[in-house]
Design a protein around this motif. Structure first.
Motif, PDB file in Angstrom:
ATOM      1  N   ILE A   1      -3.524  -0.055 -10.485  1.00 61.72           N
ATOM      2  CA  ILE A   1      -3.043  -0.985  -9.479  1.00 61.72           C
ATOM      3  C   ILE A   1      -1.525  -0.990  -9.570  1.00 61.72           C
ATOM      4  CG2 ILE A   1      -3.070  -3.368  -8.667  1.00 61.72           C
ATOM      5  CD1 ILE A   1      -5.828  -3.614 -10.135  1.00 61.72           C
TER       6      ILE A   1
ATOM      7  N   SER B   1      -8.137  -4.573  -4.805  1.00 59.55           N
ATOM      8  CA  SER B   1      -7.803  -4.008  -6.117  1.00 59.55           C
ATOM      9  C   SER B   1      -8.701  -4.582  -7.212  1.00 59.55           C
ATOM     10  CB  SER B   1      -6.325  -4.231  -6.452  1.00 59.55           C
ATOM     11  OG  SER B   1      -6.002  -5.600  -6.454  1.00 59.55           O
TER      12      SER B   1
ATOM     13  N   VAL C   1      -4.487   1.948  -6.028  1.00 57.47           N
ATOM     14  CA  VAL C   1      -4.368   0.975  -4.949  1.00 57.47           C
ATOM     15  C   VAL C   1      -3.128   0.132  -5.183  1.00 57.47           C
ATOM     16  CG1 VAL C   1      -6.831   0.841  -4.380  1.00 57.47           C
ATOM     17  CG2 VAL C   1      -5.901  -0.644  -6.149  1.00 57.47           C
TER      18      VAL C   1
ATOM     19  N   SER D   1       0.825  -1.196   0.000  1.00 55.55           N
ATOM     20  CA  SER D   1       0.000   0.000   0.000  1.00 55.55           C
ATOM     21  C   SER D   1       0.871   1.262   0.000  1.00 55.55           C
ATOM     22  CB  SER D   1      -0.907  -0.029   1.232  1.00 55.55           C
ATOM     23  OG  SER D   1      -1.507   1.204   1.448  1.00 55.55           O
TER      24      SER D   1
ATOM     25  N   SER E   1      -0.985  -3.589  -4.853  1.00 53.90           N
ATOM     26  CA  SER E   1      -1.266  -4.992  -5.055  1.00 53.90           C
ATOM     27  C   SER E   1      -0.451  -5.810  -4.065  1.00 53.90           C
ATOM     28  CB  SER E   1      -0.898  -5.410  -6.481  1.00 53.90           C
ATOM     29  OG  SER E   1      -0.997  -6.805  -6.624  1.00 53.90           O
TER      30      SER E   1
END
Length: 170
Positions: A162, A149, A132, A28, A134
């Motif tokens: 992602i 995601s 976001v 993150s 992964s």
């Protein structure tokens, strides 16, 4: 008939909105760092294209502790811990933004499932992009745990990026 997205740039003085979802995981924060470095480089603030909103989700204490009565004291403790954990994530995100000289970001800690919280944030802020990280789970783990995601890629009403940390080459 499907509605087409406008390719027109944002009106003078307005910026498009980018929502970045964070939790307390390394993938993150890698995604946040990558986004800050690529979309918010130092020295280019006047022509900055995006307004940054960093969002973290906290599970509901009602989900964490089920049952009435004597558990009320436990629920209060769980709520306190969840709020403290969310504040830690926000503080960590603020520190990273400060390190990379991004001072005009907004930060939100919201209660709920991360998938819903992020898709709702996209709608509320009328975001053009959601970023976001992964975790790189395999198919079985992703099926059991669910992928934030993957859910966002299918349900958010904007572009979803992602960010995956590259694996080191041997």
């Amino acid at each position: 008939m499907a509605e087409e997205a406008s390719s027109e740039p944002a009106a003078e003085g307005t910026k498009m909105t980018m929502v970045v979802g964070v939790d307390d995981s390394e993938p993150s924060f890698y995604a946040l760092r990558w986004t800050l470095q690529h979309f918010f480089p130092p020295g280019h603030r006047p022509q900055q294209q995006y307004r940054l909103v960093v969002v973290t989700a906290t599970p509901s204490a009602a989900v964490a502790i089920a049952g009435p009565g004597a558990l009320m004291d436990v629920r209060a403790l769980v709520e306190s811990d969840l709020k403290r954990a969310a504040q830690h994530v926000i503080d960590k995100a603020k520190d990273l933004c400060a390190q990379l000289q991004v001072s005009d970001a907004e930060f939100e800690a919201l209660e709920g499932d991360a998938r819903s919280v992020l898709c709702d944030a996209v709608e509320r802020h009328r975001a053009e992009m959601l970023v976001v990280g992964s975790h790189g789970y395999g198919a079985i783990k992703r099926a059991v745990l669910g992928s934030v995601s993957d859910y966002c890629a299918h349900h958010a009403h904007c572009t979803v990026m992602i960010v995956k940390k590259p694996k080191p080459k041997h």
